[in-house]
Scaffold this motif. Structure first.
Motif, PDB file in Angstrom:
ATOM      1  N   VAL A  35     -60.789  26.487 -24.399  1.00  0.00           N
ATOM      2  CA  VAL A  35     -60.501  25.076 -24.687  1.00  0.00           C
ATOM      3  C   VAL A  35     -61.332  24.232 -23.729  1.00  0.00           C
ATOM      4  N   LEU A  36     -62.207  23.411 -24.287  1.00  0.00           N
ATOM      5  CA  LEU A  36     -63.105  22.583 -23.477  1.00  0.00           C
ATOM      6  C   LEU A  36     -62.460  21.254 -23.113  1.00  0.00           C
ATOM      7  N   VAL A  37     -61.869  20.601 -24.106  1.00  0.00           N
ATOM      8  CA  VAL A  37     -61.190  19.319 -23.905  1.00  0.00           C
ATOM      9  C   VAL A  37     -60.019  19.270 -24.882  1.00  0.00           C
ATOM     10  N   ARG A  88     -66.872  21.642 -16.169  1.00  0.00           N
ATOM     11  CA  ARG A  88     -68.026  22.509 -15.988  1.00  0.00           C
ATOM     12  C   ARG A  88     -67.818  23.834 -16.721  1.00  0.00           C
ATOM     13  N   ALA A  89     -68.909  24.432 -17.156  1.00  0.00           N
ATOM     14  CA  ALA A  89     -68.848  25.677 -17.931  1.00  0.00           C
ATOM     15  C   ALA A  89     -68.057  26.751 -17.206  1.00  0.00           C
ATOM     16  N   ASP A  90     -68.208  26.849 -15.882  1.00  0.00           N
ATOM     17  CA  ASP A  90     -67.513  27.904 -15.147  1.00  0.00           C
ATOM     18  C   ASP A  90     -66.029  27.611 -14.928  1.00  0.00           C
ATOM     19  N   GLU A  91     -65.570  26.447 -15.396  1.00  0.00           N
ATOM     20  CA  GLU A  91     -64.159  26.100 -15.300  1.00  0.00           C
ATOM     21  C   GLU A  91     -63.381  26.449 -16.573  1.00  0.00           C
ATOM     22  N   VAL A  92     -64.075  26.898 -17.605  1.00  0.00           N
ATOM     23  CA  VAL A  92     -63.430  27.202 -18.884  1.00  0.00           C
ATOM     24  C   VAL A  92     -62.960  28.656 -18.891  1.00  0.00           C
ATOM     25  N   THR A  93     -61.702  28.849 -19.245  1.00  0.00           N
ATOM     26  CA  THR A  93     -61.126  30.181 -19.352  1.00  0.00           C
ATOM     27  C   THR A  93     -61.144  30.600 -20.812  1.00  0.00           C
TER      28      THR A  93
END
Length: 129
Positions: free
Chosen positions: A33-35, A14-19
């Motif tokens: 880093v998304l994946v 989820r977008a809010d999980e990306v630092t």
């Protein structure tokens, strides 16, 4: 989610999980880093970069190819001896070893996705002289 006997598990980030972190040597640029291989992705990593208004990324090369897709804003990309203006919806292929750089002269944040092969990547800043 973890690896299974048959391979990696699917992932939804989820977008809010990306630092997002500042990029060294590139004031005004942030990377999330998304994946990546840390998620079990076997071949590619997808990252999201943002370029603040006024941000500039110095000329550099990478040992790996980059595929990019512009998500927002308008900014200048240097590719070898050429300068191009890119905007949301545009895509780029930057072969390994190509000198490239970024500059956001606008008043809106720029953002792009960047896919790269997993593994090591040496980044060399190119001297201006």
């Amino acid at each position: 989610m973890s690896h299974t006997e048959t391979g990696p598990e699917p992932l939804v980030r989820r977008a809010d999980e990306v630092t997002y972190e500042d990029v060294d040597a590139a004031a005004g640029m942030k990377k999330g880093v998304l994946v990546s291989d840390a998620d079990g992705a076997p071949h590619f990593a997808i990252r999201r970069f943002t370029l603040e208004p006024g941000a500039a990324v110095p000329k550099h090369t990478n040992e790996v190819e980059h595929e990019q897709h512009v998500l927002a804003g308008e900014y200048t990309v240097g590719l070898g001896d050429e300068e191009v203006t890119v905007r949301a919806g545009d895509s780029l292929f930057i072969p390994a070893g190509t000198v490239h750089w970024y500059r956001n002269d606008g008043d809106e944040e720029g953002a792009f996705l960047c896919a790269v092969p997993n593994g090591d990547d040496a980044i060399d800043v190119v001297d201006e002289d």
